[in-house]
Design an enzyme around this catalytic site. Structure first.
Site, PDB file in Angstrom:
ATOM      1  CG  ASP A  12      -1.930   6.957  12.417  1.00 31.37           C
ATOM      2  OD1 ASP A  12      -2.194   7.254  11.246  1.00 31.37           O
ATOM      3  OD2 ASP A  12      -0.801   6.566  12.783  1.00 31.37           O
ATOM      4  CG  ASP A 131      -1.198   1.369   4.779  1.00 29.60           C
ATOM      5  OD1 ASP A 131      -0.528   2.411   4.857  1.00 29.60           O
ATOM      6  OD2 ASP A 131      -2.356   1.276   5.228  1.00 29.60           O
TER       7      ASP A 131
END
Length: 286
Positions: A12, A131
């Site tokens: 990330d 997500d």
């Protein structure tokens, strides 16, 4: 017959650095993305995923230079996501060294992008990144979020995954925003629900804390398992996860090419596919 399962570390990236927090808040620096990508390649990762987590919220494309440096460093498939809004974005990332491209917010805003990318590059390039978190008002009980889980997209996560696959998504990366960074285990019910809805490879993400968590995710239907915190902070190694999967009856089979390079056997729809060490990049023994 044992099924080959991919173990995928996730980078990330924000402002050029790998970061990790809990539910995408309280982000801590975890290192340089190029150095971490190289290390994970050496430690046996089957793939590496690079997600520019601030690209969509900042309304920009993923940083190409960092992607290129990562691609030049590793010899396994590289998936890149963040700020992908159209076919041209996908083209740029593939030319920068990505093997597959993750699409999330851009596809929610314009689902037709999935059809367009599949028509131009093939569905093997498209990884739908979902997500999701628990939303009781949605039919499945799981809803889609955007912008790091801070906004509800008003979509049922299971139905969205099914629609995206029908349009041409070749894989689904399912990230539990409730479990993300908690190390409390994957959301097994979510994995099972999406597994029943789609017939493409499913990557489980969010919540891994111990080896048994990975095993449970695969038992629930995941074809691959993705994690960040446990690898970045060395709570677990890739080798430990693979050993645990093998002990549970799941295989991440490795072979050696004539040149001595490792290749990985991946099962897709019950068929074995060989991924050479170059992950789609030019290789001496081709």
């Amino acid at each position: 017959m044992a099924v080959a399962v991919r173990v995928i570390p996730c980078l990330d990236v924000k402002d050029g650095r790998v970061v990790k927090g809990v539910n995408f808040v309280g982000l801590r620096d975890a290192g340089d993305p190029v150095e971490l990508a190289a290390e994970y390649g050496r430690l046996g990762a089957d793939e590496v995923t690079f997600l520019d987590i601030s690209a969509s919220s900042e309304g920009r494309a993923t940083t190409r230079e960092v992607v290129t440096r990562c691609a030049e460093t590793i010899f396994v498939p590289l998936t890149v996501g963040g700020g992908v809004c159209g076919v041209d974005d996908v083209d740029v990332l593939l030319r920068s060294g990505a093997d597959k491209v993750g699409i999330n917010t851009g596809a929610i805003a314009n689902p037709g992008i999935i059809d367009e990318v599949a028509d131009r590059f093939g569905n093997q390039v498209i990884v739908l990144s979902v997500d999701a978190r628990r939303e009781p008002d949605q039919p499945s009980g799981f809803g889609v979020t955007t912008h790091g889980g801070s906004r509800s997209a008003g979509l049922d996560a299971v139905e969205w995954a099914r629609q995206a696959v029908d349009r041409g998504a070749g894989e689904v990366l399912l990230n539990s925003m409730d479990a993300d960074g908690t190390t409390d285990g994957f959301d097994i019910e979510m994995i099972e629900a999406v597994r029943r809805a789609v017939d493409v490879p499913l990557i489980a993400s969010g919540g891994a804390g111990k080896v048994s968590d990975f095993v449970e995710a695969v038992r629930a239907g995941a074809d691959a398992v993705l994690a960040a915190s446990v690898f970045h902070y060395r709570t677990l190694t890739i080798a430990q996860v693979k050993d645990g999967l093998r002990e549970a009856g799941f295989e991440s089979a490795e072979r050696t090419s004539p040149s001595g390079r490792a290749v990985v056997v991946v099962m897709i729809h019950g068929l074995p596919f060989l991924l050479n060490c170059c992950g789609g990049h030019p290789c001496d023994d081709r």
